[in-house]
Design an enzyme around this catalytic site. Structure first.
Site, PDB file in Angstrom:
ATOM      1  N   HIS A 189      -2.700   0.784   7.027  1.00  0.00           N
ATOM      2  CA  HIS A 189      -3.046   0.663   5.611  1.00  0.00           C
ATOM      3  C   HIS A 189      -3.405   2.040   5.060  1.00  0.00           C
ATOM      4  O   HIS A 189      -3.995   2.865   5.767  1.00  0.00           O
ATOM      5  CB  HIS A 189      -4.229  -0.298   5.427  1.00  0.00           C
ATOM      6  CG  HIS A 189      -4.503  -0.655   3.995  1.00  0.00           C
ATOM      7  ND1 HIS A 189      -3.601  -1.312   3.196  1.00  0.00           N
ATOM      8  CD2 HIS A 189      -5.590  -0.412   3.212  1.00  0.00           C
ATOM      9  CE1 HIS A 189      -4.115  -1.488   1.986  1.00  0.00           C
ATOM     10  NE2 HIS A 189      -5.323  -0.939   1.975  1.00  0.00           N
ATOM     11  N   HIS A 224      -6.252   1.031  -3.648  1.00  0.00           N
ATOM     12  CA  HIS A 224      -5.253   0.570  -2.675  1.00  0.00           C
ATOM     13  C   HIS A 224      -4.677  -0.771  -3.095  1.00  0.00           C
ATOM     14  O   HIS A 224      -5.163  -1.416  -4.022  1.00  0.00           O
ATOM     15  CB  HIS A 224      -5.867   0.508  -1.276  1.00  0.00           C
ATOM     16  CG  HIS A 224      -7.005  -0.459  -1.142  1.00  0.00           C
ATOM     17  ND1 HIS A 224      -7.016  -1.467  -0.223  1.00  0.00           N
ATOM     18  CD2 HIS A 224      -8.182  -0.568  -1.817  1.00  0.00           C
ATOM     19  CE1 HIS A 224      -8.144  -2.146  -0.315  1.00  0.00           C
ATOM     20  NE2 HIS A 224      -8.869  -1.616  -1.289  1.00  0.00           N
ATOM     21  N   CYS A 264       0.815  -1.224   0.000  1.00  0.00           N
ATOM     22  CA  CYS A 264       0.000   0.000   0.000  1.00  0.00           C
ATOM     23  C   CYS A 264       0.845   1.270   0.000  1.00  0.00           C
ATOM     24  O   CYS A 264       0.594   2.187  -0.793  1.00  0.00           O
ATOM     25  CB  CYS A 264      -0.993  -0.004   1.155  1.00  0.00           C
ATOM     26  SG  CYS A 264      -0.281   0.034   2.813  1.00  0.00           S
TER      27      CYS A 264
END
Length: 178
Positions: free
Chosen positions: A136, A148, A84
């Site tokens: 994240h 993502h 990510c």
């Protein structure tokens, strides 16, 4: 490795999709109490500049172009795969020249905190997915969606902010341009 022609087509398709998405946010006329005159609903005011919109659009286009790229822990480019933060770093650098590096938690300490209701394409959204803050990160592209690189499905893709998994794990949004 992607061919230049294929990449150009994907970039053009992503630009068209973003243009449609951004134009869909126009305001509808509102009836006044006497119902004989229509007046437009005023757009919400935001102190963020037009340049932020240009940078954000460019970031969103690059993000859409990365859809389908494989996941790889520690990955920092489309050929090797992304995690990510590697995806965000790569896209920000390519789209705007901004060197945003480090982990998702490192990125969460940079930029300016914004309210979720003021998200614009190109802003970053942070989640707690590993029982630790800011584990994240994704790139907001508009209409309640973000791009993502999750480890679970193995590819860069789009998810919704109201997704049953991500909604309760949302922690913060950050803007990196005025």
């Amino acid at each position: 490795m992607r061919s230049t022609r294929s990449s150009n087509h994907l970039h053009a398709l992503a630009a068209c999709c973003l243009a449609v998405l951004l134009t869909a946010c126009g305001s509808a006329p509102m009836r006044t109490p006497d119902a004989s005159v229509s007046t437009p609903i005023p757009a919400p005011t935001d102190i963020r500049s037009e340049a932020a919109t240009e940078h954000g659009s460019e970031i969103a286009i690059y993000a859409l172009d990365m859809i389908g790229t494989g996941y790889r822990f520690g990955g920092k480019n489309p050929d090797a795969g992304f995690d990510c933060s590697g995806m965000v770093s790569y896209i920000f650098n390519r789209a705007t020249g901004l060197k945003l590096t480090g982990s998702a938690a490192d990125m969460a300490r940079q930029g300016r905190k914004i309210d979720k209701s003021n998200l614009r394409p190109g802003d970053l959204v942070f989640f707690n997915t590993l029982n630790r803050p800011f584990s994240h990160v994704g790139i907001y592209i508009g209409d309640g969606r973000f791009v993502h690189a999750p480890s679970g499905n193995g590819k860069v893709h789009i998810s919704r902010m109201d997704n049953p998994y991500f909604a309760p794990r949302f922690e913060m949004a950050r803007a990196y341009f005025n």
